[in-house]
Scaffold this motif. Sequence first.
Motif, PDB file in Angstrom:
ATOM      1  N   VAL A 100       0.862  -1.177   0.000  1.00 49.64           N
ATOM      2  CA  VAL A 100       0.000   0.000   0.000  1.00 49.64           C
ATOM      3  C   VAL A 100       0.898   1.227   0.000  1.00 49.64           C
ATOM      4  CG1 VAL A 100      -1.610   1.392   1.349  1.00 49.64           C
ATOM      5  CG2 VAL A 100      -2.003  -1.055   1.099  1.00 49.64           C
ATOM      6  N   LEU A 201      -6.927  -2.075   1.713  1.00 53.49           N
ATOM      7  CA  LEU A 201      -6.498  -0.699   1.431  1.00 53.49           C
ATOM      8  C   LEU A 201      -7.303   0.321   2.210  1.00 53.49           C
ATOM      9  CD1 LEU A 201      -4.979   1.483  -0.163  1.00 53.49           C
ATOM     10  CD2 LEU A 201      -6.638   1.162  -2.013  1.00 53.49           C
ATOM     11  N   LYS A 205      -5.825   3.053   4.865  1.00 56.82           N
ATOM     12  CA  LYS A 205      -5.950   4.478   4.563  1.00 56.82           C
ATOM     13  C   LYS A 205      -6.727   5.203   5.658  1.00 56.82           C
ATOM     14  CE  LYS A 205      -8.682   5.905   1.258  1.00 56.82           C
ATOM     15  NZ  LYS A 205      -9.233   6.233  -0.095  1.00 56.82           N
ATOM     16  N   THR A 227      -2.876   7.288  -3.706  1.00 56.52           N
ATOM     17  CA  THR A 227      -3.069   6.087  -2.903  1.00 56.52           C
ATOM     18  C   THR A 227      -3.179   4.870  -3.819  1.00 56.52           C
ATOM     19  OG1 THR A 227      -4.191   7.310  -1.141  1.00 56.52           O
ATOM     20  CG2 THR A 227      -4.562   4.940  -1.231  1.00 56.52           C
ATOM     21  N   ARG A 228      -2.379   3.842  -3.551  1.00 57.73           N
ATOM     22  CA  ARG A 228      -2.346   2.672  -4.417  1.00 57.73           C
ATOM     23  C   ARG A 228      -2.232   1.387  -3.583  1.00 57.73           C
ATOM     24  NH1 ARG A 228      -3.318   6.214  -7.376  1.00 57.73           N
ATOM     25  NH2 ARG A 228      -2.367   6.823  -9.356  1.00 57.73           N
ATOM     26  N   LEU A 229      -2.873   0.319  -4.094  1.00 57.73           N
ATOM     27  CA  LEU A 229      -2.648  -1.037  -3.598  1.00 57.73           C
ATOM     28  C   LEU A 229      -2.022  -1.823  -4.734  1.00 57.73           C
ATOM     29  CD1 LEU A 229      -2.908  -3.422  -1.639  1.00 57.73           C
ATOM     30  CD2 LEU A 229      -5.249  -3.758  -2.494  1.00 57.73           C
TER      31      LEU A 229
END
Length: 315
Positions: A100, A201, A205, A227-229
Amino acid sequence: MSQSSQTLISMCAKRFSLTEAEIRSIAATAPRRYFVWTVPKKSGGTRLLCHPARELKRIQRYFNSAFLCSLPVHCAATAYQPGSSIRINAELHSESRAIVKLDFSDFFSSVSASDWVKYARTHFTHWNEDDLRFSTRILFWGKSSQTPTCLAIGAPTSPKISNALLYDVDVRLNDYACEMGFIYSRYADDITFSSKSLINLDKVKNYVKTTLDEAKYTQLRLNDEKTRLLTKKHCRRVTGLVITPEHKVSIGRERKRLISSMCHRFSHSELPSEDRSKLRGLIAFALDAEPSFVTTLRRKYGSQVVSRALCESQG
């Protein structure tokens, strides 16, 4: 006279063989004593850089060595630390299955002078109000005004201050990661959680957002657009480096192709002079992040060519 019985102004005056009036004069306009310019971001847009004028930078460096170096920094905060690098940060997550990635919005410019005053009152209890005002004027940029406002990208003190003010955030996020079986690290504004199993995620977050809302000394917010998974189905990047399926840290195929192409042109004296400093930077980056690739370059183009590229482009 002990350090605790001196004012910051008198200490700076003694350190630089100036009068207190001269130090006060520098401080009065310090928030405006920056050279400001922009550089393009790889992701698009521009980044504002603010380099302090020479006389201000000297005082900031003194603050670094005399006061800021002793402030607590969490071990998960890997940026700006002696012996650390983006490679070391990425290697923390190299055995992961899921990553993440989160990012602060406007990192340095969101750390305010008032955040610092609140922090300094707790950690420099012998400072008086004049010391606090003086320190903010020396350490914080005024955004073209003489009122200290925020940290400047380019000031030598900004990294240490940001790491120190985020200590309580790092403690809480690292404790959360340990409880969940994750690995946590923060490289400046780049936050990474990783796990050998799956990660939710939204839960991560939301926990980070709650932690930031309850932070003691900062008012930072996440940039939701970053924001990334990432799983093994994706190209997993941590602080710009690629985690390969073999759990290795790599500079990535695109960078390798670019460096190899530039080395080929350099070996035939076809690389424009304005690109030589870029080649030097890329090779130096590879030496730190993936030294085995530089070994490959030396075998392919010759050790003398690679060494010359590093030396000539310095000129």
